[in-house]
Design a protein around this motif. Sequence first.
Motif, PDB file in Angstrom:
ATOM      1  N   PRO A  62       0.785  -1.234   0.000  1.00  0.00           N
ATOM      2  CA  PRO A  62       0.000   0.000   0.000  1.00  0.00           C
ATOM      3  C   PRO A  62       0.819   1.287   0.000  1.00  0.00           C
ATOM      4  O   PRO A  62       0.404   2.273  -0.576  1.00  0.00           O
ATOM      5  CB  PRO A  62      -0.825  -0.113   1.279  1.00  0.00           C
TER       6      PRO A  62
ATOM      7  N   ARG B 274       4.476   1.417  -3.306  1.00  0.00           N
ATOM      8  CA  ARG B 274       4.330   1.636  -4.740  1.00  0.00           C
ATOM      9  C   ARG B 274       3.259   2.664  -5.077  1.00  0.00           C
ATOM     10  O   ARG B 274       2.706   2.665  -6.168  1.00  0.00           O
ATOM     11  CB  ARG B 274       3.983   0.321  -5.444  1.00  0.00           C
ATOM     12  N   GLY B 275       2.929   3.514  -4.141  1.00  0.00           N
ATOM     13  CA  GLY B 275       1.982   4.587  -4.415  1.00  0.00           C
ATOM     14  C   GLY B 275       0.566   4.084  -4.633  1.00  0.00           C
ATOM     15  O   GLY B 275       0.160   3.052  -4.103  1.00  0.00           O
ATOM     16  N   ILE B 276      -0.170   4.798  -5.431  1.00  0.00           N
ATOM     17  CA  ILE B 276      -1.586   4.495  -5.648  1.00  0.00           C
ATOM     18  C   ILE B 276      -1.773   3.150  -6.340  1.00  0.00           C
ATOM     19  O   ILE B 276      -2.716   2.417  -6.045  1.00  0.00           O
ATOM     20  CB  ILE B 276      -2.304   5.633  -6.429  1.00  0.00           C
ATOM     21  N   THR B 277      -0.866   2.780  -7.229  1.00  0.00           N
ATOM     22  CA  THR B 277      -0.971   1.489  -7.916  1.00  0.00           C
ATOM     23  C   THR B 277      -0.850   0.342  -6.924  1.00  0.00           C
ATOM     24  O   THR B 277      -1.646  -0.597  -6.940  1.00  0.00           O
ATOM     25  CB  THR B 277       0.119   1.360  -8.993  1.00  0.00           C
TER      26      THR B 277
ATOM     27  N   PHE C 103      -1.402   0.513  -3.707  1.00  0.00           N
ATOM     28  CA  PHE C 103      -2.541   0.595  -2.798  1.00  0.00           C
ATOM     29  C   PHE C 103      -3.781  -0.058  -3.419  1.00  0.00           C
ATOM     30  O   PHE C 103      -4.449  -0.874  -2.780  1.00  0.00           O
ATOM     31  CB  PHE C 103      -2.835   2.053  -2.443  1.00  0.00           C
ATOM     32  N   ILE C 104      -4.072   0.290  -4.667  1.00  0.00           N
ATOM     33  CA  ILE C 104      -5.238  -0.293  -5.350  1.00  0.00           C
ATOM     34  C   ILE C 104      -5.051  -1.798  -5.521  1.00  0.00           C
ATOM     35  O   ILE C 104      -5.983  -2.573  -5.285  1.00  0.00           O
ATOM     36  CB  ILE C 104      -5.473   0.394  -6.717  1.00  0.00           C
TER      37      ILE C 104
ATOM     38  N   VAL D 243     -10.680  -1.637   0.771  1.00  0.00           N
ATOM     39  CA  VAL D 243      -9.944  -0.376   0.611  1.00  0.00           C
ATOM     40  C   VAL D 243      -9.396   0.090   1.960  1.00  0.00           C
ATOM     41  O   VAL D 243      -8.211   0.426   2.083  1.00  0.00           O
ATOM     42  CB  VAL D 243     -10.850   0.704  -0.026  1.00  0.00           C
TER      43      VAL D 243
ATOM     44  N   LEU E  81      -5.296   0.117   3.561  1.00  0.00           N
ATOM     45  CA  LEU E  81      -4.677   1.204   4.311  1.00  0.00           C
ATOM     46  C   LEU E  81      -4.196   0.718   5.680  1.00  0.00           C
ATOM     47  O   LEU E  81      -3.046   0.949   6.061  1.00  0.00           O
ATOM     48  CB  LEU E  81      -5.665   2.358   4.474  1.00  0.00           C
TER      49      LEU E  81
END
Length: 122
Positions: free
Chosen positions: A70, A73-76, A78-79, A103, A107
């Motif tokens: 999370p 690697r940033g938003i990628t 995390f998603i 989701v 986090l």
Amino acid sequence: MANFNDARAEGVGLIHFLIRLVVGAVVLAVTAALTPGFSISGFWPLILGAIVLAALDFVAVKFLGVNATPFGRGITGFILAAVIIYITQFFVAGYSVTLLGAVIGALVYGIIDAIIPGKSIM
């Protein structure tokens, strides 16, 4: 001597795997306990969930080249972590999570993974 070193290396690999599995299961258990919409109903679903998370992360790294962390690697990442947490419920009985729970769980997982020493499986 080569056989002794090979056996010793395999033992270390197995011990490393077991430690990562235990750490991953602890992180997963705490994540499920702290995340609304995310529940694991026992010891075996927890262990199987940790194994499936590790396997799905391995597949993501091999085919997508992205590690499902999370925060790493940033938003990628995390998603991808949220998707892996969500998809795991289709492979493990006793593991259930809503889309919002996945989701929030990604986090929480990332925060707990950063606090607990040792590299987690996800």
